[in-house]
Design an enzyme around this catalytic site. Structure first.
Site, mmCIF file in Angstrom:
data_model
loop_
_atom_site.group_PDB
_atom_site.id
_atom_site.type_symbol
_atom_site.label_atom_id
_atom_site.label_comp_id
_atom_site.label_asym_id
_atom_site.label_seq_id
_atom_site.Cartn_x
_atom_site.Cartn_y
_atom_site.Cartn_z
ATOM 1 N N ARG A 195 0.867 -1.177 0.000
ATOM 2 C CA ARG A 195 0.000 0.000 0.000
ATOM 3 C C ARG A 195 0.902 1.225 0.000
ATOM 4 N NH1 ARG A 195 -4.194 -1.972 4.689
ATOM 5 N NH2 ARG A 195 -5.708 -3.048 3.366
ATOM 6 N N GLN A 224 6.524 -5.037 4.555
ATOM 7 C CA GLN A 224 6.478 -6.484 4.351
ATOM 8 C C GLN A 224 6.052 -6.846 2.930
ATOM 9 O OE1 GLN A 224 5.357 -8.029 8.768
ATOM 10 N NE2 GLN A 224 3.614 -7.332 7.593
ATOM 11 N N ASN A 253 6.875 -11.107 5.412
ATOM 12 C CA ASN A 253 5.463 -10.812 5.659
ATOM 13 C C ASN A 253 4.967 -11.654 6.832
ATOM 14 O OD1 ASN A 253 2.796 -10.053 5.576
ATOM 15 N ND2 ASN A 253 2.301 -11.366 3.827
ATOM 16 N N ASP A 294 -1.922 2.297 11.408
ATOM 17 C CA ASP A 294 -2.114 1.653 10.116
ATOM 18 C C ASP A 294 -1.565 2.523 8.999
ATOM 19 O OD1 ASP A 294 -3.159 -0.834 10.593
ATOM 20 O OD2 ASP A 294 -5.245 -0.196 10.548
ATOM 21 N N ASP A 296 -2.959 2.735 5.982
ATOM 22 C CA ASP A 296 -4.010 3.195 5.074
ATOM 23 C C ASP A 296 -5.016 4.110 5.761
ATOM 24 O OD1 ASP A 296 -4.990 1.168 6.664
ATOM 25 O OD2 ASP A 296 -6.237 0.279 5.108
ATOM 26 N N ASP A 409 -4.793 -7.350 18.594
ATOM 27 C CA ASP A 409 -5.024 -6.185 19.447
ATOM 28 C C ASP A 409 -5.838 -6.539 20.687
ATOM 29 O OD1 ASP A 409 -7.377 -6.656 18.010
ATOM 30 O OD2 ASP A 409 -7.301 -4.759 16.914
ATOM 31 N N HIS A 433 -10.242 5.546 8.879
ATOM 32 C CA HIS A 433 -9.840 4.222 8.396
ATOM 33 C C HIS A 433 -10.990 3.642 7.584
ATOM 34 C CE1 HIS A 433 -9.065 -0.134 8.584
ATOM 35 N NE2 HIS A 433 -7.806 0.159 8.835
#
Length: 657
Positions: A195, A224, A253, A294, A296, A409, A433
């Site tokens: 991304r 990754q 990854n 994150d 993104d 999490d 998000h």
């Protein structure tokens, strides 16, 4: 790659095992505060034109021009900071910190009135301080507001107003508190995989506000992917802006768990390296923060200020999470605070009084009051879209589980709570998000959701196997009725792999990801097609058939649908079903159903397959029998293995360092 970017990459790669350079450790150390601690800024516009300025300040009356750092009110105007980003979460500061007073400062020009407003748990407002200025020129207006009547809820904010003939400009609004003796260093960790544009946008947002992020000492990017972020020309520029703060790392990854854990790993290595260097100066510290983020997200950089300030003043170390706003619907708050029902594998449950998918610019339909999170909420865990973890937690409980992703999490927060470290979800500290309800459930990642949820339940719940088996059986029945055979196989595989024991986590999830994708490829309904090009079905033959309301007698309807499926009876041979109507009681009426994906990008074709249905049902019965029989022994295996699985040595092995 120009010098600074290259240096940052080499530095991280050469330092991966945690043998920290003492000079680096000294940079990443506690320091004496330089004046008061900035808790949040008063902003009047967001980081993107996609975001409504009303989330920052509302023009209640008249005309006002809102910019990022300030606002100008024309005559007879009123602007309120009683908004999502404009509010100071006083209730949380009173409950979790020792701060009992906050200072509000603003630089003003012109004439008008500034007032500090406050609310109570029911959202009723009051004014706690006010000041009228006349013909001010770059004057600083200061308020001292007590944090003493907010224990169950309520917030503070700044309101601005002009009368006829007055014009007022307010900028540089700062909410500050007394500083701690030492400021904790903070590292942001961004996990990314293919991304590139999203990750670069997040880095640019941090670089663009770097001068204000005084508590930010390092930024780790754990890349990754096969399409590396460093391959873009723009990376060199942003790396140069971030300078020595940026540490770019290429690694295998290992999913979100492996990406985020890398930040904890690197910071812990720095601190351990400093301790091991023999230096006795005050810079050596165990007090540091790692802020997961994150790649993104649409970032509000003030998030860093708000989370780190709160952590710096917390009475005791705790996990401090930011809230998630829905990116496709930027005015929506995903949830005020959430918890997980562990034994029934249900994450994302809103706590009592929590706003859920709420329009922050709208009103509550029942009360008619604006959607504000007035009541203080106790979270069970916080998503890792933005979540700050103090080093003390890592030192006490170890690293996250090598789950690959999903439930990492929740597991970490529940483990931390068992050791005395609560999780707080801080209102007003938000990032945008991608909306969760626009993500399709029937994907390969559902395997990790199921497998990891069962492991988490085994570690942190009573682990009632009869209850758990009923929950899983109920899911399978719905999946089979809805012709989701690949999803059923995904569930079966998740339970089977749980029963394999802790060895299934040995590689961090790499083999499991490959295997579950191969399994799902055998099931045609897991593939997505354009609505205009569905294999074997003419586009003109696909008409929408809408659902009836939810059955009032669900058990009776369920039994009837099961019987019809067993006999191969169908009410509809073919039809299209919108994603929000793809309920089991509706889809089970079809022989072939063309169902819209939750992401609205295509459709999936579900076809009735009696033989496959029976085979999967038999497999389910067998694996659930095994779960009831073997589950308790397997639970003990995971509990015994957890210290090793969450150890630094295990993550060193997974990172191949």
């Amino acid at each position: 790659m120009p010098g600074k970017a290259a240096a940052a990459t080499r530095k991280s790669a050469g330092n991966g095992a945690g043998a920290a350079d003492p000079a680096e450790a000294e940079v990443f150390a506690e320091r004496a505060p330089q004046g008061r601690l900035l808790a949040q800024r008063g902003l009047y516009a967001g980081p993107s034109d996609l975001v409504s300025k009303d989330l920052y300040a509302e023009v209640v009356r008249g005309v006002a021009a809102r910019g990022r750092r300030g606002v100008t009110l024309e005559p007879s105007a009123r602007v309120s900071g009683n908004t999502y980003f404009g509010r100071f979460p006083a209730s949380y500061w009173q409950r979790w910190t020792e701060v009992r007073q906050v200072r509000v400062e603003a630089v003003v020009n012109g004439s008008g009135t500034l007032a500090v407003g406050a609310s109570d748990p029911e959202g009723e407002s009051r004014v706690v301080a006010a000041n009228t200025v006349r013909d001010a020129e770059q004057a600083t207006v200061t308020f001292e507001a007590k944090i003493d009547r907010f224990l169950d809820g309520g917030a503070l904010w700044l309101d601005l107003e002009t009368e006829a003939g007055e014009r007022l400009t307010v900028e540089g609004v700062r909410w500050t508190v007394e500083p701690p003796e030492k400021i904790r260093p903070t590292a942001v960790t961004i996990c990314t995989m293919n991304r590139v544009d999203d990750c670069l946008a997040t880095l640019k947002a941090l670089a663009g506000d770097l001068s204000s992020l005084e508590t930010l000492d390092a930024i780790y990017v754990a890349d990754q992917g096969s399409d590396p972020v460093e391959s873009r020309e723009t990376f060199a520029g942003v790396a140069a802006e971030l300078g020595d703060k940026l540490h770019y790392i290429r690694q295998p990854n290992l999913g979100g768990a492996g990406g985020f854990t890398r930040g904890l790993y690197e910071v812990a290595g720095r601190l351990a390296g400093a301790e091991g260097s023999g230096r006795q100066d005050s810079a050596v510290t165990e007090h540091a923060n790692v802020l997961f983020m994150d790649d993104d997200v649409l970032l509000e950089p003030d998030l860093v200020i708000r989370l780190t300030a709160f952590s710096n003043k917390a009475a005791n170390p705790m996990i401090v999470g930011g809230q998630m706003l829905n990116l496709l619907h930027p005015n929506q708050l995903h949830v005020g605070a959430e918890y997980a029902r562990l034994n029934t594998l249900e994450p994302g449950q809103p706590v009592e009084h929590s706003l859920t998918t709420a329009d922050l610019l709208g009103v509550d339909e029942e009360t008619g009051k604006p959607n504000r999170q007035e009541r203080r909420l106790d979270a069970g865990y916080n998503g890792w879209w933005s979540c700050l973890i103090p080093y003390e937690v890592v030192k006490e409980i170890g690293y996250p589980m090598p789950y690959f992703f999903q439930w990492d999490d929740a597991e970490y927060s529940y483990r931390a709570r068992a050791h005395g470290f609560p999780t707080v979800t801080l209102p007003g500290a938000g990032v945008w998000h991608a909306d969760f309800h626009w993500k399709d459930w029937d994907e390969w990642h559902r395997y990790f959701n199921l497998r990891n949820s069962i492991i988490t339940a085994a570690l942190h719940s009573p682990f009632n196997l009869n209850l758990l088996s009923r929950v899983l059986l109920a899911q399978v029945v719905r999946y089979l009725l809805s012709m989701q055979y690949g999803l059923t196989a995904t569930l079966i595989k998740a339970v089977e792999d749980f029963l394999e024991g802790p060895e299934i986590l040995a590689d961090g999830g790499v083999a499991a990801m490959k295997e579950i994708r191969e399994i799902r490829d055998r099931y045609p309904e897991t593939k997505r097609y354009p609505a205009t090009d569905v294999p074997g079905i003419a586009s003109s033959d696909i008409g929408i058939i809408n659902t009836a309301p939810r059955p009032s007698l669900q058990r009776a309807v369920l039994l009837k649908r099961i019987l019809d499926r067993l006999l191969g009876k169908h009410r509809h041979a073919l039809g299209a079903i919108p994603t929000d109507e793809a309920h089991w009681w509706h889809v089970s009426l079809f022989e072939t159903a063309v169902v819209t994906d939750a992401n609205q990008e295509g459709v999936r074709v579900r076809r009735y397959d009696r033989a496959r249905m029976f085979d999967l049902a038999k497999q389910t019965v067998r694996v659930l029998q095994r779960l009831r029989k073997e589950g308790r022994a397997v639970q003990e295996q995971y509990k015994r293995a957890m210290p090793e699985l969450t150890s630094r040595a295990n993550w060193t092995r997974l990172y191949r360092l």
